[in-house]
Design a protein around this motif. Structure first.
Motif, PDB file in Angstrom:
ATOM      1  N   VAL A 114       0.825  -1.210   0.000  1.00 22.28           N
ATOM      2  CA  VAL A 114       0.000   0.000   0.000  1.00 22.28           C
ATOM      3  C   VAL A 114       0.859   1.260   0.000  1.00 22.28           C
ATOM      4  O   VAL A 114       0.699   2.152  -0.844  1.00 22.28           O
ATOM      5  CB  VAL A 114      -0.940  -0.010   1.226  1.00 22.28           C
ATOM      6  CG1 VAL A 114      -1.525   1.374   1.470  1.00 22.28           C
ATOM      7  CG2 VAL A 114      -2.064  -1.012   1.024  1.00 22.28           C
ATOM      8  N   SER A 130       3.055   1.634  -3.118  1.00 17.32           N
ATOM      9  CA  SER A 130       2.209   2.015  -4.255  1.00 17.32           C
ATOM     10  C   SER A 130       1.844   3.493  -4.194  1.00 17.32           C
ATOM     11  O   SER A 130       1.837   4.191  -5.219  1.00 17.32           O
ATOM     12  CB  SER A 130       0.920   1.170  -4.269  1.00 17.32           C
ATOM     13  OG  SER A 130       1.216  -0.198  -4.447  1.00 17.32           O
ATOM     14  N   THR A 131       1.552   3.976  -2.987  1.00 21.03           N
ATOM     15  CA  THR A 131       1.238   5.396  -2.823  1.00 21.03           C
ATOM     16  C   THR A 131       2.433   6.266  -3.200  1.00 21.03           C
ATOM     17  O   THR A 131       2.289   7.324  -3.818  1.00 21.03           O
ATOM     18  CB  THR A 131       0.816   5.682  -1.366  1.00 21.03           C
ATOM     19  OG1 THR A 131      -0.225   4.782  -0.997  1.00 21.03           O
ATOM     20  CG2 THR A 131       0.307   7.111  -1.215  1.00 21.03           C
ATOM     21  N   THR A 183       6.072  10.648   0.268  1.00 18.80           N
ATOM     22  CA  THR A 183       4.738  10.999  -0.215  1.00 18.80           C
ATOM     23  C   THR A 183       4.272  12.314   0.416  1.00 18.80           C
ATOM     24  O   THR A 183       3.740  13.200  -0.267  1.00 18.80           O
ATOM     25  CB  THR A 183       3.725   9.885   0.108  1.00 18.80           C
ATOM     26  OG1 THR A 183       4.161   8.664  -0.503  1.00 18.80           O
ATOM     27  CG2 THR A 183       2.340  10.235  -0.399  1.00 18.80           C
ATOM     28  N   ALA A 239      -8.144   7.464  -5.198  1.00 20.10           N
ATOM     29  CA  ALA A 239      -7.435   6.212  -4.906  1.00 20.10           C
ATOM     30  C   ALA A 239      -6.516   6.369  -3.712  1.00 20.10           C
ATOM     31  O   ALA A 239      -6.349   5.435  -2.905  1.00 20.10           O
ATOM     32  CB  ALA A 239      -6.634   5.756  -6.127  1.00 20.10           C
ATOM     33  N   ALA A 240      -5.894   7.552  -3.557  1.00 24.87           N
ATOM     34  CA  ALA A 240      -4.966   7.791  -2.450  1.00 24.87           C
ATOM     35  C   ALA A 240      -5.668   7.631  -1.112  1.00 24.87           C
ATOM     36  O   ALA A 240      -5.104   7.098  -0.158  1.00 24.87           O
ATOM     37  CB  ALA A 240      -4.365   9.183  -2.564  1.00 24.87           C
ATOM     38  N   TYR A 278      -8.170   5.698  -0.280  1.00 24.57           N
ATOM     39  CA  TYR A 278      -8.375   4.295   0.074  1.00 24.57           C
ATOM     40  C   TYR A 278      -7.054   3.577   0.318  1.00 24.57           C
ATOM     41  O   TYR A 278      -6.946   2.755   1.244  1.00 24.57           O
ATOM     42  CB  TYR A 278      -9.181   3.594  -1.024  1.00 24.57           C
ATOM     43  CG  TYR A 278     -10.617   4.048  -1.061  1.00 24.57           C
ATOM     44  CD1 TYR A 278     -11.529   3.609  -0.103  1.00 24.57           C
ATOM     45  CD2 TYR A 278     -11.061   4.946  -2.031  1.00 24.57           C
ATOM     46  CE1 TYR A 278     -12.845   4.044  -0.115  1.00 24.57           C
ATOM     47  CE2 TYR A 278     -12.385   5.391  -2.045  1.00 24.57           C
ATOM     48  CZ  TYR A 278     -13.265   4.929  -1.085  1.00 24.57           C
ATOM     49  OH  TYR A 278     -14.564   5.362  -1.088  1.00 24.57           O
ATOM     50  N   PHE A 279      -6.035   3.885  -0.488  1.00 28.59           N
ATOM     51  CA  PHE A 279      -4.723   3.265  -0.283  1.00 28.59           C
ATOM     52  C   PHE A 279      -4.200   3.590   1.116  1.00 28.59           C
ATOM     53  O   PHE A 279      -3.770   2.701   1.859  1.00 28.59           O
ATOM     54  CB  PHE A 279      -3.716   3.752  -1.343  1.00 28.59           C
ATOM     55  CG  PHE A 279      -3.608   2.849  -2.519  1.00 28.59           C
ATOM     56  CD1 PHE A 279      -4.604   2.826  -3.473  1.00 28.59           C
ATOM     57  CD2 PHE A 279      -2.516   2.008  -2.686  1.00 28.59           C
ATOM     58  CE1 PHE A 279      -4.518   1.993  -4.573  1.00 28.59           C
ATOM     59  CE2 PHE A 279      -2.423   1.162  -3.780  1.00 28.59           C
ATOM     60  CZ  PHE A 279      -3.423   1.158  -4.729  1.00 28.59           C
ATOM     61  N   PHE A 280      -4.229   4.864   1.449  1.00 33.37           N
ATOM     62  CA  PHE A 280      -3.666   5.264   2.734  1.00 33.37           C
ATOM     63  C   PHE A 280      -4.499   4.743   3.898  1.00 33.37           C
ATOM     64  O   PHE A 280      -3.969   4.368   4.948  1.00 33.37           O
ATOM     65  CB  PHE A 280      -3.536   6.791   2.806  1.00 33.37           C
ATOM     66  CG  PHE A 280      -2.336   7.238   3.587  1.00 33.37           C
ATOM     67  CD1 PHE A 280      -1.098   7.341   2.972  1.00 33.37           C
ATOM     68  CD2 PHE A 280      -2.427   7.539   4.927  1.00 33.37           C
ATOM     69  CE1 PHE A 280       0.025   7.739   3.687  1.00 33.37           C
ATOM     70  CE2 PHE A 280      -1.315   7.938   5.652  1.00 33.37           C
ATOM     71  CZ  PHE A 280      -0.084   8.043   5.029  1.00 33.37           C
ATOM     72  N   ILE A 287      -6.197   1.919   3.961  1.00 39.07           N
ATOM     73  CA  ILE A 287      -5.854   0.499   4.120  1.00 39.07           C
ATOM     74  C   ILE A 287      -4.509   0.364   4.838  1.00 39.07           C
ATOM     75  O   ILE A 287      -4.335  -0.480   5.728  1.00 39.07           O
ATOM     76  CB  ILE A 287      -5.806  -0.208   2.750  1.00 39.07           C
ATOM     77  CG1 ILE A 287      -7.205  -0.283   2.141  1.00 39.07           C
ATOM     78  CG2 ILE A 287      -5.218  -1.616   2.873  1.00 39.07           C
ATOM     79  CD1 ILE A 287      -7.226  -0.697   0.681  1.00 39.07           C
ATOM     80  N   GLY A 288      -3.538   1.200   4.458  1.00 39.24           N
ATOM     81  CA  GLY A 288      -2.230   1.165   5.108  1.00 39.24           C
ATOM     82  C   GLY A 288      -2.312   1.518   6.574  1.00 39.24           C
ATOM     83  O   GLY A 288      -1.662   0.890   7.425  1.00 39.24           O
TER      84      GLY A 288
END
Length: 400
Positions: free
Chosen positions: A152, A155-156, A241, A270-271, A273-275, A277-278
């Protein structure tokens, strides 16, 4: 080789606090403090390798080794008080933040679900894992979460597309104005006292006197080096980031809770949800490892069994978890407890580091697996930094 115990250390130190610290470092100082992260990772690998070697060579965790080898009654009582205060009480205090961080991640992923259900559910899941008392189950669950967390945040970072030249420039030591507190925070979130107890405890539980200890130690060193380096890469991804997104702007107050939302203008939906989840993975891994570390420390110092399946061990872990869940669920203010834990940790870190170095230099304890002169010379510089860090923390707590 199969990675395992070292990843538990990564799971423990990459939590909501690390996410916040790395985010603040990137937002306020750009890439300038990457060198601090590099130093912290090297120092952590050095100390965790010693703790791991102690567990492999002796079959004792750090707390048991301290209790068994400190002969002066007064020093032994002091060590017991400091360890239980800093690691036991500290783990309970920080557990609230871990559970809250994991909950905030799930709120970001499922915004339409009642947010009050997440903390009890996460606490229940963590309690079931801890109460199982099974190394393999807990270890595998944490490995999956660390892999998820790695994917995660890396990818970010790729989505943020920082300049490689900017990242490399951060490896040159510098101290921008007003950065000293953030430098010490970055070091403090990576070199964590309770991880020394956790790492040595997990490996001591796997001790087999019939195995080739030299081979096991070599495998453990590789596991430790790769796992903690991965933790450093995750922290670097978060810092970078935040640097791309916020450095040089009026970003406002940065925290683990709001960073996902604040990334949206740069990286899109998308950022978020990615963050989120992380953040969930980081909070959950720390929520599981903090009670484990506290149980190893408390049980070892009190002379109780460090068997993860023992009633006392599980009881200590569950008490730490329940305290954190209570603070997180009821909205209680844990500041007084956290300040006490920070003060105890400020005293404990240099003391425990010195005792650890002393233990791994004793042939009566380690046999042929004592430190080399080269390792001791490097450790001397780490000790100087730790004394400086602890002194700064204590002075700040006393005068603030």
């Amino acid at each position: 080789m199969r990675l395992g115990p070292g990843l538990l250390v990564t799971a423990a130190f990459i939590g909501p606090g690390t996410i916040t610290t790395a985010s603040v470092a990137g937002a306020n100082f750009g890439f300038a403090l990457i060198w601090t992260l590099l130093f912290s990772v090297i120092a952590t690998i050095l100390l965790q390798s010693m703790a791991a070697r102690l567990g492999v060579a002796t079959g004792q965790d750090l707390a048991q080794a301290l209790r068994g080898n400190i002969q002066t009654p007064l020093f032994k009582l002091l060590a017991i008080f400091l360890v239980i205060s800093a690691i036991g009480v500290g783990s309970a205090a920080y557990e609230a933040g871990n559970l809250s961080g994991a909950s905030m991640g799930l709120v970001g992923i499922f915004p339409n679900v009642n947010p009050q259900i997440w903390t009890p559910l996460i606490a229940f899941f963590s309690a079931v894992l801890l109460y199982s008392g099974k190394h393999k189950v807990i270890e595998n669950a944490l490995i999956v979460l660390v892999i998820l967390m790695s994917l995660v945040f890396i990818s970010t970072l790729i989505m943020a597309s920082p300049s490689l030249a900017d990242i490399l420039s951060g490896f040159m030591p510098s101290l921008p104005e007003g950065s000293i507190t953030t430098v010490l925070a970055l070091v403090g979130t990576t070199i964590v006292p309770y991880n020394l107890f956790l790492h040595s405890g997990v490996l001591a539980a796997k001790h087999d006197s019939k195995s080739d200890l030299q081979k096991v130690i070599k495998q453990t060193n590789v596991d430790t080096g790769l796992s903690i380096t991965l933790g450093g890469v995750i922290t670097l991804a978060i810092l970078s980031t935040a640097s791309v997104a916020f450095y040089g702007t009026e970003a406002g107050q940065i925290s683990a809770a709001n960073m996902a939302v604040q990334l949206e203008p740069l990286l899109g939906d998308a950022a978020h949800y990615f963050f989120a989840i992380g953040l969930f993975a980081a909070g959950l891994t720390s929520a599981i490892t903090a009670p484990l570390a506290g149980a190893y420390a408390v049980c070892g110092m009190l002379g109780w069994s460090n068997n993860m399946a023992s009633t006392r061990f599980k009881s200590v872990g569950i008490i730490i978890l329940l305290f954190g869940a209570g603070v997180a669920s009821l909205g209680l203010d844990p500041v007084a407890v956290i300040i006490f834990a920070q003060a105890a940790n400020g005293l404990l870190l240099p003391v425990i580091t010195i005792y650890l170095v002393w233990l791994v230099n004793q042939k009566s304890v380690m046999g042929q697996f004592t430190n080399s002169i080269f390792i001791n010379l490097i450790t001397l510089h780490v000790l100087i930094l730790i004394f400086g860090l602890s002194s700064y923390k204590l002075i700040g707590l006393i005068f603030n």
